[in-house]
Design a protein around this motif. Structure first.
Motif, PDB file in Angstrom:
ATOM      1  N   SER A  87       0.700  -1.140  -0.188  1.00  0.00           N
ATOM      2  CA  SER A  87       0.065   0.057   0.078  1.00  0.00           C
ATOM      3  C   SER A  87       0.813   1.221   0.197  1.00  0.00           C
ATOM      4  CB  SER A  87      -0.918  -0.059   1.407  1.00  0.00           C
ATOM      5  OG  SER A  87      -1.658   1.184   1.490  1.00  0.00           O
ATOM      6  N   GLY A  88       1.987   1.365   0.884  1.00  0.00           N
ATOM      7  CA  GLY A  88       2.617   2.348   0.886  1.00  0.00           C
ATOM      8  C   GLY A  88       3.468   2.668  -0.605  1.00  0.00           C
ATOM      9  N   ILE A  89       3.859   1.539  -1.199  1.00  0.00           N
ATOM     10  CA  ILE A  89       4.237   1.799  -2.706  1.00  0.00           C
ATOM     11  C   ILE A  89       3.479   2.462  -3.497  1.00  0.00           C
ATOM     12  CG2 ILE A  89       5.164   0.732  -4.603  1.00  0.00           C
ATOM     13  CD1 ILE A  89       6.296  -1.341  -2.741  1.00  0.00           C
ATOM     14  N   VAL A  90       2.163   2.062  -3.506  1.00  0.00           N
ATOM     15  CA  VAL A  90       0.926   2.764  -4.205  1.00  0.00           C
ATOM     16  C   VAL A  90       0.887   4.093  -3.900  1.00  0.00           C
ATOM     17  CG1 VAL A  90      -1.388   2.552  -5.071  1.00  0.00           C
ATOM     18  CG2 VAL A  90       0.017   0.361  -4.642  1.00  0.00           C
ATOM     19  N   VAL A  91       0.678   4.292  -2.648  1.00  0.00           N
ATOM     20  CA  VAL A  91       0.803   5.598  -2.162  1.00  0.00           C
ATOM     21  C   VAL A  91       1.612   6.723  -2.531  1.00  0.00           C
ATOM     22  CG1 VAL A  91       0.627   7.135   0.005  1.00  0.00           C
ATOM     23  CG2 VAL A  91      -0.579   5.053   0.069  1.00  0.00           C
ATOM     24  N   VAL A  92       2.895   6.341  -2.496  1.00  0.00           N
ATOM     25  CA  VAL A  92       3.911   6.998  -2.995  1.00  0.00           C
ATOM     26  C   VAL A  92       3.930   7.244  -4.511  1.00  0.00           C
ATOM     27  CG1 VAL A  92       6.513   7.474  -3.258  1.00  0.00           C
ATOM     28  CG2 VAL A  92       5.649   6.557  -0.974  1.00  0.00           C
TER      29      VAL A  92
END
Length: 214
Positions: A87-92
Motif C-alpha cells: 500500500s505504501g508503494i502505491v501511495v507514494v
C-alpha cells in the motif's frame, strides 16, 4: 530489506500488536485531519501551499506519514508488513502523480488499485495452492490449511468489494465525503467483516505450542 515471509509470527509481532495497529491507522488519520484542516495547515506552514489545495496537502502528509510508519516498522518489528508495504508503494507513486499533475484522480484511485491488487493476489494465490493470507495475519492467529483456504477466499472477495465500493464513492460524492468514508467508513466495514470471520477462525485454529510438543 525484508518483508514478512513466514506464517509463524515473530516475537516482535506478538509483543507489539498495538504498535502495528497504530502504524497502519496513523497515516490514515493524518490524511483525514490534513484534508479537514488543510487551509489552517497552510496558514501555519506556508510552504505546504506549494503542494496545492487541501486534498493535495493531505496527500503529501499522507505520503510522509506512510514512509515514516514503514521505517518505524522496520526498526521496531524487524521487517516490513506485506500489506502496508505494498500500500505504501502505491501511495507514494499515485500520491506523487496527483501532486505533480495536480490531478486528484490518482490518489482517489489508490484504494481501488490496492484492494483490487490484494483481492486478485489472494484468489490467484489459491490457484497455485498458496493461501497467502497467512502472511498477512500471521501475528494474529494460526489456522489449519483448510481454514486459511476458506479465509483467503472470503478476504479476496472482500477486497474486490472494497475496490468497487471506493470507485462508487469517489466518482459520485464530494472530496470531503470520500475522505471521511476512506477513514471512517472503510475501517468499520472491515472491522465488522473481520468479526464475522471469527467462527471460522475459531473452528480452524491450531495451537503451535501444543502441536510442537506432540
Amino acid at each position: 530489506m525484508s518483508t514478512e515471509s513466514d506464517i509463524t509470527p515473530t516475537a516482535a509481532d506478538r509483543h507489539h500488536p498495538l504498535l502495528k495497529l497504530a502504524l497502519e491507522l496513523g497515516p490514515l488519520l493524518i490524511f483525514f485531519f490534513a484534508n479537514l484542516r488543510g487551509q489552517w495547515l497552510v496558514e501555519k506552514f506556508p510552504a505546504l501551499s506549494e503542494l496545492g489545495g487541501p486534498l493535495f496537502v493531505a496527500t503529501g502528509l499522507f505520503m510522509a506519514a506512510t514512509i515514516i510508519s514503514l521505517i518505524v516498522s522496520k526498526i521496531v518489528l524487524g521487517h516490513l508488513p506485506i500489506m502496508p508495504f505494498v500500500s505504501g508503494i502505491v501511495v507514494v507513486i499515485f500520491g506523487s502523480l496527483s501532486i505533480w499533475l495536480q490531478n486528484e484522480t490518482f490518489i482517489k484511485m489508490k484504494p481501488t488499485i490496492v484492494n483490487a491488487l490484494f483481492g486478485v493476489a489472494l484468489l490467484g494465490g489459491l490457484a497455485f495452492g498458496r493461501s497467502l493470507l497467512g502472511y498477512v495475519f500471521n501475528a494474529a492467529f494460526q489456522l489449519d490449511a483448510e481454514g486459511w483456504r476458506k479465509l483467503t477466499i472470503r478476504w479476496g472477495i472482500f477486497f474486490l468489494f472494497l475496490a468497487v465500493l471506493n470507485e462508487v464513492v469517489w466518482r459520485n460524492f464530494s472530496d470531503g465525503t470520500w475522505v471521511a468514508f476512506k477513514v471512517w467508513g472503510t475501517m468499520p466495514i472491515t472491522i465488522i467483516f473481520t468479526l464475522a470471520q471469527m467462527p471460522l477462525v475459531l473452528k480452524h485454529s491450531i495451537n503451535l505450542e501444543t502441536d510442537g510438543e506432540k
